[in-house]
Design a protein around this motif. Structure first.
Motif, mmCIF file in Angstrom:
data_model
loop_
_atom_site.group_PDB
_atom_site.id
_atom_site.type_symbol
_atom_site.label_atom_id
_atom_site.label_comp_id
_atom_site.label_asym_id
_atom_site.label_seq_id
_atom_site.Cartn_x
_atom_site.Cartn_y
_atom_site.Cartn_z
ATOM 1 N N CYS A 88 -8.589 19.058 9.864
ATOM 2 C CA CYS A 88 -9.097 18.555 8.590
ATOM 3 C C CYS A 88 -8.426 17.221 8.289
ATOM 4 O O CYS A 88 -7.219 17.087 8.492
ATOM 5 C CB CYS A 88 -8.799 19.563 7.478
ATOM 6 S SG CYS A 88 -9.429 19.076 5.872
ATOM 7 N N ILE A 89 -9.199 16.260 7.848
ATOM 8 C CA ILE A 89 -8.637 14.967 7.493
ATOM 9 C C ILE A 89 -9.276 14.465 6.210
ATOM 10 O O ILE A 89 -10.488 14.601 6.025
ATOM 11 C CB ILE A 89 -8.803 13.937 8.628
ATOM 12 C CG1 ILE A 89 -8.058 12.655 8.295
ATOM 13 C CG2 ILE A 89 -10.248 13.669 8.934
ATOM 14 C CD1 ILE A 89 -7.803 11.777 9.488
ATOM 15 N N GLU A 90 -8.460 13.945 5.314
ATOM 16 C CA GLU A 90 -8.955 13.334 4.081
ATOM 17 C C GLU A 90 -8.768 11.831 4.192
ATOM 18 O O GLU A 90 -7.651 11.347 4.381
ATOM 19 C CB GLU A 90 -8.214 13.884 2.867
ATOM 20 C CG GLU A 90 -8.601 15.293 2.536
ATOM 21 C CD GLU A 90 -8.006 15.772 1.216
ATOM 22 O OE1 GLU A 90 -7.621 14.940 0.360
ATOM 23 O OE2 GLU A 90 -7.923 16.999 1.054
ATOM 24 N N ILE A 91 -9.879 11.101 4.063
ATOM 25 C CA ILE A 91 -9.861 9.652 4.173
ATOM 26 C C ILE A 91 -9.775 9.070 2.763
ATOM 27 O O ILE A 91 -10.622 9.371 1.919
ATOM 28 C CB ILE A 91 -11.139 9.144 4.882
ATOM 29 C CG1 ILE A 91 -11.256 9.770 6.275
ATOM 30 C CG2 ILE A 91 -11.143 7.621 4.948
ATOM 31 C CD1 ILE A 91 -12.568 9.509 6.958
ATOM 32 N N PRO A 92 -8.778 8.214 2.488
ATOM 33 C CA PRO A 92 -8.654 7.658 1.146
ATOM 34 C C PRO A 92 -9.750 6.644 0.833
ATOM 35 O O PRO A 92 -10.350 6.056 1.742
ATOM 36 C CB PRO A 92 -7.279 6.984 1.172
ATOM 37 C CG PRO A 92 -7.008 6.688 2.601
ATOM 38 C CD PRO A 92 -7.711 7.771 3.384
ATOM 39 N N TYR A 107 -13.732 5.681 18.152
ATOM 40 C CA TYR A 107 -13.074 6.910 18.602
ATOM 41 C C TYR A 107 -11.955 7.391 17.673
ATOM 42 O O TYR A 107 -11.056 8.118 18.101
ATOM 43 C CB TYR A 107 -12.536 6.750 20.034
ATOM 44 C CG TYR A 107 -13.548 6.157 20.964
ATOM 45 C CD1 TYR A 107 -14.705 6.848 21.289
ATOM 46 C CD2 TYR A 107 -13.371 4.885 21.498
ATOM 47 C CE1 TYR A 107 -15.669 6.297 22.121
ATOM 48 C CE2 TYR A 107 -14.327 4.320 22.338
ATOM 49 C CZ TYR A 107 -15.471 5.031 22.651
ATOM 50 O OH TYR A 107 -16.408 4.492 23.472
ATOM 51 N N ALA A 108 -12.006 7.038 16.406
ATOM 52 C CA ALA A 108 -10.935 7.365 15.453
ATOM 53 C C ALA A 108 -10.589 8.850 15.424
ATOM 54 O O ALA A 108 -9.417 9.211 15.368
ATOM 55 C CB ALA A 108 -11.300 6.885 14.055
ATOM 56 N N PHE A 109 -11.589 9.705 15.465
ATOM 57 C CA PHE A 109 -11.335 11.146 15.367
ATOM 58 C C PHE A 109 -11.757 11.870 16.640
ATOM 59 O O PHE A 109 -12.057 13.057 16.625
ATOM 60 C CB PHE A 109 -12.047 11.724 14.139
ATOM 61 C CG PHE A 109 -11.751 10.949 12.894
ATOM 62 C CD1 PHE A 109 -10.477 10.945 12.353
ATOM 63 C CD2 PHE A 109 -12.729 10.192 12.286
ATOM 64 C CE1 PHE A 109 -10.186 10.206 11.216
ATOM 65 C CE2 PHE A 109 -12.456 9.456 11.152
ATOM 66 C CZ PHE A 109 -11.179 9.458 10.616
ATOM 67 N N ARG A 110 -11.746 11.164 17.745
ATOM 68 C CA ARG A 110 -12.112 11.735 19.035
ATOM 69 C C ARG A 110 -11.121 12.830 19.409
ATOM 70 O O ARG A 110 -9.920 12.713 19.190
ATOM 71 C CB ARG A 110 -12.086 10.648 20.099
ATOM 72 C CG ARG A 110 -12.481 11.127 21.460
ATOM 73 C CD ARG A 110 -12.422 9.992 22.442
ATOM 74 N NE ARG A 110 -12.955 10.412 23.714
ATOM 75 C CZ ARG A 110 -12.993 9.643 24.770
ATOM 76 N NH1 ARG A 110 -12.533 8.417 24.709
ATOM 77 N NH2 ARG A 110 -13.492 10.092 25.900
ATOM 78 N N ALA A 111 -11.636 13.891 19.968
ATOM 79 C CA ALA A 111 -10.813 14.991 20.487
ATOM 80 C C ALA A 111 -9.986 15.668 19.403
ATOM 81 O O ALA A 111 -8.833 16.005 19.608
ATOM 82 C CB ALA A 111 -9.913 14.507 21.614
ATOM 83 N N THR A 112 -10.581 15.856 18.251
ATOM 84 C CA THR A 112 -9.923 16.610 17.185
ATOM 85 C C THR A 112 -10.653 17.932 17.004
ATOM 86 O O THR A 112 -11.729 18.142 17.564
ATOM 87 C CB THR A 112 -9.948 15.855 15.835
ATOM 88 O OG1 THR A 112 -11.296 15.714 15.398
ATOM 89 C CG2 THR A 112 -9.276 14.498 15.942
ATOM 90 N N ALA A 113 -10.100 18.799 16.197
ATOM 91 C CA ALA A 113 -10.717 20.092 15.906
ATOM 92 C C ALA A 113 -11.397 20.073 14.531
ATOM 93 O O ALA A 113 -11.736 21.125 14.014
ATOM 94 C CB ALA A 113 -9.663 21.190 15.958
ATOM 95 N N ILE A 114 -11.616 18.877 13.955
ATOM 96 C CA ILE A 114 -12.227 18.833 12.626
ATOM 97 C C ILE A 114 -13.651 19.380 12.669
ATOM 98 O O ILE A 114 -14.368 19.197 13.645
ATOM 99 C CB ILE A 114 -12.204 17.424 11.997
ATOM 100 C CG1 ILE A 114 -12.946 16.401 12.860
ATOM 101 C CG2 ILE A 114 -10.791 16.974 11.711
ATOM 102 C CD1 ILE A 114 -13.060 15.044 12.209
ATOM 103 N N THR A 115 -14.022 20.078 11.618
ATOM 104 C CA THR A 115 -15.361 20.659 11.530
ATOM 105 C C THR A 115 -16.244 19.892 10.559
ATOM 106 O O THR A 115 -17.462 19.975 10.638
ATOM 107 C CB THR A 115 -15.298 22.129 11.091
ATOM 108 O OG1 THR A 115 -14.620 22.213 9.847
ATOM 109 C CG2 THR A 115 -14.586 22.975 12.143
ATOM 110 N N GLU A 116 -15.631 19.162 9.638
ATOM 111 C CA GLU A 116 -16.399 18.380 8.670
ATOM 112 C C GLU A 116 -15.696 17.056 8.436
ATOM 113 O O GLU A 116 -14.471 16.996 8.344
ATOM 114 C CB GLU A 116 -16.535 19.134 7.349
ATOM 115 C CG GLU A 116 -17.444 18.448 6.365
ATOM 116 C CD GLU A 116 -17.752 19.290 5.131
ATOM 117 O OE1 GLU A 116 -18.115 18.693 4.114
ATOM 118 O OE2 GLU A 116 -17.636 20.523 5.206
ATOM 119 N N LEU A 117 -16.483 15.998 8.334
ATOM 120 C CA LEU A 117 -15.948 14.668 8.101
ATOM 121 C C LEU A 117 -16.660 14.063 6.903
ATOM 122 O O LEU A 117 -17.887 14.049 6.854
ATOM 123 C CB LEU A 117 -16.156 13.792 9.346
ATOM 124 C CG LEU A 117 -15.607 12.382 9.306
ATOM 125 C CD1 LEU A 117 -14.088 12.395 9.136
ATOM 126 C CD2 LEU A 117 -15.985 11.637 10.580
#
Length: 144
Positions: A54-58, A67-77
């Motif tokens: 999970c990542i929160e973008i300000p 490729y900022a979030f390449r190879a992550t486990a995030i499910t929603e952006l």
């Protein structure tokens, strides 16, 4: 994996770019700061980590690099309305011949008021809806 987050803050033209330390895997939820030393963070570089879910973008961010979030486990952006530049493959997962984990991304949303992109059926498109910028690769649908 680590519980202590180490970022690289790169100062240029009065603002900062943030990216993860390449020797570190970030686990769980990541809330990015909106400033560093009183200056806004306007760019996101590569944040990929197989355990980041999970990542929160300000709202200070205007650029999400390739490729900022390449190879992550995030499910929603969620893309803020302030983002005006989006790189290629921002949330892609594995590719043939690599050891990257498969993408789990099932939904991309865009904050109302964004002038360059929008979400259609959980995928990221240009504002006119004609160009697919990022497919949510963790979806199970075969057609869209």
């Amino acid at each position: 994996m680590t519980d202590t987050l180490v970022f690289k803050f790169i100062y240029e033209d009065g603002t900062y770019k943030v990216e993860r330390d390449v020797n570190q895997n970030i686990s769980g939820k990541l809330v990015l700061p909106d400033t560093c030393k009183g200056k806004p963070i306007t760019q996101i570089g590569i944040m990929g980590s197989a355990w980041l879910d999970c990542i929160e973008i300000p709202s200070t961010v205007t650029t999400i690099e390739n490729y900022a979030f390449r190879a992550t486990a995030i499910t929603e952006l969620r893309i803020p309305k302030t983002v005006t530049s989006i790189g290629r493959g921002i949330a892609c997962g594995s590719q043939t011949g690599t050891n990257l984990p498969p993408s789990r991304l099932t939904k991309i949303t865009v904050e109302e008021g964004n002038t360059v992109c929008k979400s259609i059926d959980g995928n990221l498109y240009s504002i006119d809806g004609k160009v697919l910028l990022q497919y949510a690769c963790g979806k199970t649908e075969e057609e869209f």
